[in-house]
Design a protein around this motif. Sequence first.
Motif, PDB file in Angstrom:
ATOM      1  N   TYR A 233       0.806  -1.221   0.000  1.00 44.63           N
ATOM      2  CA  TYR A 233       0.000   0.000   0.000  1.00 44.63           C
ATOM      3  C   TYR A 233       0.841   1.274   0.000  1.00 44.63           C
ATOM      4  CZ  TYR A 233      -4.392  -2.497   0.394  1.00 44.63           C
ATOM      5  OH  TYR A 233      -5.482  -3.297   0.136  1.00 44.63           O
ATOM      6  N   VAL A 234       2.021   1.248   0.595  1.00 41.75           N
ATOM      7  CA  VAL A 234       2.877   2.435   0.533  1.00 41.75           C
ATOM      8  C   VAL A 234       3.355   2.664  -0.902  1.00 41.75           C
ATOM      9  CG1 VAL A 234       5.078   3.427   1.280  1.00 41.75           C
ATOM     10  CG2 VAL A 234       3.577   2.340   2.951  1.00 41.75           C
ATOM     11  N   LYS A 235       3.689   1.584  -1.597  1.00 42.18           N
ATOM     12  CA  LYS A 235       4.050   1.711  -3.010  1.00 42.18           C
ATOM     13  C   LYS A 235       2.884   2.292  -3.805  1.00 42.18           C
ATOM     14  CE  LYS A 235       7.358  -2.123  -3.027  1.00 42.18           C
ATOM     15  NZ  LYS A 235       7.707  -3.442  -3.602  1.00 42.18           N
ATOM     16  N   SER A 253       8.871  -0.991   7.225  1.00 46.64           N
ATOM     17  CA  SER A 253       9.563  -1.850   6.264  1.00 46.64           C
ATOM     18  C   SER A 253      10.744  -1.072   5.702  1.00 46.64           C
ATOM     19  CB  SER A 253       8.635  -2.268   5.120  1.00 46.64           C
ATOM     20  OG  SER A 253       8.374  -1.160   4.267  1.00 46.64           O
ATOM     21  N   PRO A 254      11.756  -1.754   5.155  1.00 46.08           N
ATOM     22  CA  PRO A 254      12.884  -1.050   4.548  1.00 46.08           C
ATOM     23  C   PRO A 254      12.442  -0.093   3.445  1.00 46.08           C
ATOM     24  CG  PRO A 254      13.434  -3.354   4.880  1.00 46.08           C
ATOM     25  CD  PRO A 254      11.969  -3.217   5.186  1.00 46.08           C
ATOM     26  N   TYR A 255      11.426  -0.512   2.668  1.00 48.14           N
ATOM     27  CA  TYR A 255      10.944   0.338   1.580  1.00 48.14           C
ATOM     28  C   TYR A 255      10.410   1.659   2.117  1.00 48.14           C
ATOM     29  CZ  TYR A 255       8.300   1.900  -2.500  1.00 48.14           C
ATOM     30  OH  TYR A 255       7.806   2.642  -3.549  1.00 48.14           O
ATOM     31  N   VAL A 256       9.665   1.580   3.215  1.00 49.20           N
ATOM     32  CA  VAL A 256       9.105   2.791   3.832  1.00 49.20           C
ATOM     33  C   VAL A 256      10.223   3.737   4.229  1.00 49.20           C
ATOM     34  CG1 VAL A 256       7.905   3.663   5.868  1.00 49.20           C
ATOM     35  CG2 VAL A 256       6.998   1.679   4.631  1.00 49.20           C
ATOM     36  N   ALA A 261       8.531   7.564   3.518  1.00 42.17           N
ATOM     37  CA  ALA A 261       7.175   7.596   4.079  1.00 42.17           C
ATOM     38  C   ALA A 261       7.278   7.597   5.600  1.00 42.17           C
ATOM     39  CB  ALA A 261       6.379   6.386   3.593  1.00 42.17           C
ATOM     40  N   GLN A 262       6.176   7.921   6.267  1.00 36.34           N
ATOM     41  CA  GLN A 262       6.185   8.110   7.714  1.00 36.34           C
ATOM     42  C   GLN A 262       5.700   6.858   8.448  1.00 36.34           C
ATOM     43  OE1 GLN A 262       7.439  11.246   8.545  1.00 36.34           O
ATOM     44  NE2 GLN A 262       7.594  11.292   6.311  1.00 36.34           N
ATOM     45  N   PHE A 263       6.608   6.161   9.136  1.00 34.17           N
ATOM     46  CA  PHE A 263       6.184   5.087  10.033  1.00 34.17           C
ATOM     47  C   PHE A 263       5.649   5.762  11.284  1.00 34.17           C
ATOM     48  CE2 PHE A 263       7.670   2.058  13.511  1.00 34.17           C
ATOM     49  CZ  PHE A 263       6.472   1.377  13.512  1.00 34.17           C
ATOM     50  N   THR A 264       4.375   5.601  11.543  1.00 40.47           N
ATOM     51  CA  THR A 264       3.724   6.431  12.552  1.00 40.47           C
ATOM     52  C   THR A 264       2.745   5.622  13.388  1.00 40.47           C
ATOM     53  OG1 THR A 264       2.486   8.503  12.858  1.00 40.47           O
ATOM     54  CG2 THR A 264       1.927   7.174  10.919  1.00 40.47           C
TER      55      THR A 264
END
Length: 323
Positions: A233-235, A253-256, A261-264
Motif C-alpha cells: 500500500y505504501v508503493k 519496512s525497509p521500503y518505507v 514515508a512516515q512510520f507512525t
Amino acid sequence: MVVQAIQYSRFGDEEVLDLVNIKSDSLEANQVRVEVHAVGLNPIDYKTFMAKLRNPSRWFESKSSLFPRGVGRDFAGVITEIGEGVNTFSVGDKVFGSMISDPGLGTKRGALATEICVNVSEIVLKPKMIDMNHAATMGVASLTVGGAFRKIELNSKDVVVISAATGGIGSIAVQYAVAKGTTVIGIASKKNSEYLRSLGAIPVAYEENIQNALLSATPKPITKFLDCYGSDYVKLAFSLGLKGSEIGTLVPSPYVTIRGAQFTGPRHSTYDDFKALAEMVSDGKVQLNIDQVYDFSLKSVREAYRSLKLGHTRGKKVVKVRE
C-alpha cells in the motif's frame, strides 16, 4: 490477592499462551489499580508474542529474563485503589486505557488479567454512554489514529485514502477523519462497501484495480494516505503521486524508510489523543464496532488471536474478563 492472567514463557504462536495465577502487583506512585472488565485485542499483541518466529535471533534466545510476559494492551475497568501522588482519579472511577511501551518488547506487563496496575498517563475516564466491552476497544486506536494524523498533518481540506478501512484501527480512522471534515476513501473488501459508506467513506474494493478505482473515486485530488495494513500500500501511495511526508503507515519496512514515508502511530501520540477519541464517541461522531466477544478462558483467548491473525475483521475483537 491472587490474580489470573494470560502469560507466555517463550515466543511462538498462540499455543504458547497460558492462563496462570500470579501475585497482585505492588502499587507504585502515580499508579492506580484497575479491576479489569474487558480487554480489546490488537495485532501488536500477537506480533509481540510471536517475535521469535518473526526474528529468531540469538538476542531473543539469550534474554530469558524477559519471561514470563503478559499479553494485551487495551482495557476497560474500575479503579479499586490509587497510589501516592494520584489526584486526578478516584476509587470507583470507570476508565479505559492502554499499556504504553516501546514497540516490540518494551514491557512485561499485559492487560489480559483480572487486575492490573497502570500509570495515570495510560488511562482516561470512560464515556458514560458506552459499556466496558466497547470502551476496551479505544486505547491503541486513539493513540494510533491521533498520532498518525498528527504526523501527516491531516486537515479538513484533504482527501485521504485509508487501507484496511474496516478493521479495528481503520474503522476508527475513517470516522475520525470524517469528523474532521476530511474526504475519506476507504479500501476494504467489496462485501464491506456498504459498511464503509455508513461510516462516511467512499469505498474502494481491493479486489479491483485499486489505483484506477482510487483515481476515479473522487473528483478532488488525493492528498494523504494512511496505510493500516502494510504489504504494497505504501508503493500504491507513491504511485498516486504523493510525497513521503503525505504518507503514513502503521507497518514499518525497509521500503518505507528508503522512500521517506512516515512510520507512525502511537509513537507520535499524546495523552490528549485518549481524550479526543472519548469526546468523539461521547458526541456520537465515532461509533465503536465489536467484531466478536470472547470469554476469559485460555481456549477462547487462543481462538481470538488465531482469528485476529486471519484479518478481515469488522471492528475489534474483545475478551470479556468479568460482568
